[in-house]
Design a protein around this motif. Structure first.
Motif, PDB file in Angstrom:
ATOM      1  N   ASP A   1       0.806  -1.042   0.025  1.00 55.04           N
ATOM      2  CA  ASP A   1      -0.147  -0.105  -0.045  1.00 55.04           C
ATOM      3  C   ASP A   1       0.979   1.136   0.033  1.00 55.04           C
ATOM      4  O   ASP A   1       1.710   1.526   1.123  1.00 55.04           O
TER       5      ASP A   1
ATOM      6  N   SER B   1      -9.875  -5.832   2.254  1.00 53.66           N
ATOM      7  CA  SER B   1     -10.156  -4.564   2.391  1.00 53.66           C
ATOM      8  C   SER B   1      -9.626  -3.848   1.036  1.00 53.66           C
ATOM      9  O   SER B   1     -10.124  -2.630   1.006  1.00 53.66           O
ATOM     10  N   TYR B   2      -8.547  -4.418   0.427  1.00 49.65           N
ATOM     11  CA  TYR B   2      -7.911  -3.748  -0.582  1.00 49.65           C
ATOM     12  C   TYR B   2      -8.393  -4.192  -1.846  1.00 49.65           C
ATOM     13  O   TYR B   2      -8.101  -3.769  -2.978  1.00 49.65           O
TER      14      TYR B   2
ATOM     15  N   ARG C   1     -10.608  -1.968  -5.315  1.00 48.72           N
ATOM     16  CA  ARG C   1      -9.998  -0.410  -5.336  1.00 48.72           C
ATOM     17  C   ARG C   1      -9.387  -0.229  -6.301  1.00 48.72           C
ATOM     18  O   ARG C   1      -8.717   0.931  -6.513  1.00 48.72           O
TER      19      ARG C   1
END
Length: 210
Positions: free
Chosen positions: A70, A112-113, A116
């Motif tokens: 990230d 959660s990534y 996106r």
């Protein structure tokens, strides 16, 4: 692969770094997930086996692996690199008689990534790197038939369905790289910066010490 052992690729949302021993514990925790084992057609390994696998991926000439970070978290020098990990991306030179053929594989391990756009950005970076640095002229990706998200992403990247294997429940997607495709890949990944991994890590550490 030795060629990328000191290469860092920086994008908008993601940073790609070579797979190092310090990444193994987090990677090993990911691969305890039954979902990820199914998506990657992988068997669970012991931690020692995972370290052996990392060493193999670093040294074998037919595998080019990057860990996906990230970028926003990585940009904070106070955050350890292992805490920025979200997945990995691989190039496999699967045909010993044809070094220009590469199989692509990506795993966004942190739920959660997903969704996106990081996977699409990473694939554009990896494909550009493969074409310009490794001489790849043909890409393929083998994806489980129930992984509709990945199939859709590769099709958006202009891959075409080549075959379906009902026995293994997977679809093979392919792309040929002619001059127009090469130009498009370079244009799509024009945002990417290629940096020296050791120097960049040293710079992060200096920021922390100051």
């Amino acid at each position: 692969m030795k060629v990328n052992e000191n290469t860092l690729l920086e994008g908008h949302a993601a940073v790609l770094v070579p797979y190092k021993a310090e990444h193994v514990p987090r990677y090993h925790e990911w691969m305890k997930s039954a979902e990820l084992q199914q998506l990657t057609a992988s068997e669970p390994l012991t931690l020692d086996q995972e370290y052996d696998m990392q060493k193999s991926w670093r040294e074998d000439n037919d595998k080019c692996t990057f860990i996906i970070l990230d970028k926003q978290r990585w940009a904070d020098p106070g955050v350890e690199e292992e805490q920025c990990m979200v997945g990995d991306v691989n190039i496999f030179l699967t045909d010993p008689t044809d070094a220009s053929l590469a199989e692509l594989e990506i795993m966004i391990a942190e739920p959660s990534y997903r969704g996106r756009g990081i996977g699409k950005e990473v694939m554009r970076m990896m494909m550009c790197y493969a074409v310009t640095k490794l001489g790849v002229k043909k890409f393929q990706a083998k994806i489980g038939l129930d992984n509709e998200v990945s199939i859709g992403m590769f099709k958006k990247l202009h891959f075409q369905e080549a075959s379906v294997c009902k026995v293994f429940k997977e679809v093979t997607l392919k792309m040929m790289v002619d001059e127009s495709v090469r130009t498009r890949l370079q244009s799509d990944a024009a945002f990417m910066k290629e940096l020296d991994y050791a120097q960049t890590c040293s710079g992060r550490q200096e920021l922390v010490s100051h």
